[in-house]
Design an enzyme around this catalytic site. Sequence first.
Site, short mmCIF file in Angstrom:
data_model
loop_
_atom_site.label_atom_id
_atom_site.label_comp_id
_atom_site.label_asym_id
_atom_site.label_seq_id
_atom_site.Cartn_x
_atom_site.Cartn_y
_atom_site.Cartn_z
N THR A 2 -3.99 -1.30 1.03
CA THR A 2 -4.54 -1.26 -0.08
C THR A 2 -4.18 -2.70 -0.63
O THR A 2 -3.98 -4.00 -0.82
CB THR A 2 -3.62 -0.64 -0.27
OG1 THR A 2 -2.91 0.74 -0.40
CG2 THR A 2 -3.43 -0.54 -2.54
N ARG A 6 -5.36 14.17 0.09
CA ARG A 6 -3.93 14.07 -0.55
C ARG A 6 -4.01 12.95 -0.66
O ARG A 6 -5.16 12.03 -1.14
CB ARG A 6 -3.36 13.82 1.24
CG ARG A 6 -2.39 12.76 1.37
CD ARG A 6 -2.89 11.26 1.17
NE ARG A 6 -1.41 10.60 0.74
CZ ARG A 6 -1.46 9.10 0.68
NH1 ARG A 6 -2.30 7.95 0.11
NH2 ARG A 6 -0.31 8.20 0.31
N VAL A 7 -3.84 12.40 -2.66
CA VAL A 7 -3.72 11.66 -2.75
C VAL A 7 -2.41 10.78 -3.35
O VAL A 7 -1.46 11.68 -3.00
CB VAL A 7 -3.99 12.03 -4.36
CG1 VAL A 7 -4.36 10.56 -5.39
CG2 VAL A 7 -5.30 12.44 -4.72
N THR A 42 2.03 -1.78 -3.55
CA THR A 42 0.92 -1.39 -1.84
C THR A 42 2.16 -1.13 -1.29
O THR A 42 3.63 -1.79 -1.35
CB THR A 42 0.18 -2.55 -1.13
OG1 THR A 42 0.22 -2.68 0.23
CG2 THR A 42 0.77 -4.41 -1.75
#
Length: 319
Positions: free
Chosen positions: A169, A197-198, A220
């Site tokens: 990320t 998916r979130v 992250t």
Amino acid sequence: LGRMKPVIVVHGGAGRIFKEREEGCCAGVVRAALRGYGVLKQGGSAVDAVEEAVRSMEDDPHFNAGCGSVLNEKGEVEMDAIIMDGKNLDSGAVSAVKCVANPIKLARLVMEKTKHMLLTDHGAQLFAQAMGIPEIPGEKLITERSRERWKKNLEPDSNPEEFQKDLGTVGAVAIDSEGNVACATSTGGLSNKLIGRVGDTACIGSGGYADNHSGATSTTGHGESIMKVVLARLILYHMEQGMSPEVAADTALDYMKTRVGGLGGVIVVNKAGEWAARFSTKQMSWATVKDDNLHYGIYAGEKHIKSVDEALASEREGF
């Protein structure tokens, strides 16, 4: 108004960074930090700076955001992003978006052109069209590496968890010369995730939070764990209680580890311009620029320092 010295901090994801990718990840976060700092030096806002830094990493296939994002169970890219302005707590986010090169750009438009904070999937796509953001073919975002990893994870005896450690990320936090703070975070999520998916990235207070009264942070790591403890807001809470950015970050990461067994990393800047880059994973690529000095590292305790001029010169030569 007392002029602040601008500061930018970026991360390219916490987890395990494979040897052959270290150099690329390092170069990527350094480039992003220098670009963001360039914006601040020209009098740009913290929001401009974090958007620019994150956009730079979305365009870099080394990171799990934008081009280079991991694939969901169906082999598609679905991306999440958030941006937040510490001045008035305005925020914009998108989740499960496909076929845009820079989700962070779209998140900023959600913040500035709508009354909403989060648009998802098809609605986000319609909004992107309305804003004239070019739609790009999904394949354009898929790298050989992401496809390989997806295939490996489909094998019956595979352990996707093993690969999740290499998350990537991306995020940035900044304080500008006016003393305004901002954060931005962007991701392709978890490899072989369920469709729709979130994770934490699109969620305010989890993937990032910015408030001029205390500071800004971008996170992250394991998204579900980050959401359980609302990690970004927790760090700012600790700073409101008087902790330094470093102690606040370590305290929150430690809580996430002991309470829910989750690992991650964070970057933080407080309203005084003090910064931190901390992680409980094996590695996290990060870089920061303050006082015309660039600091960067990947391993715990590792910190390289260069002057910005020196860094920009080697940047032109190709790092």
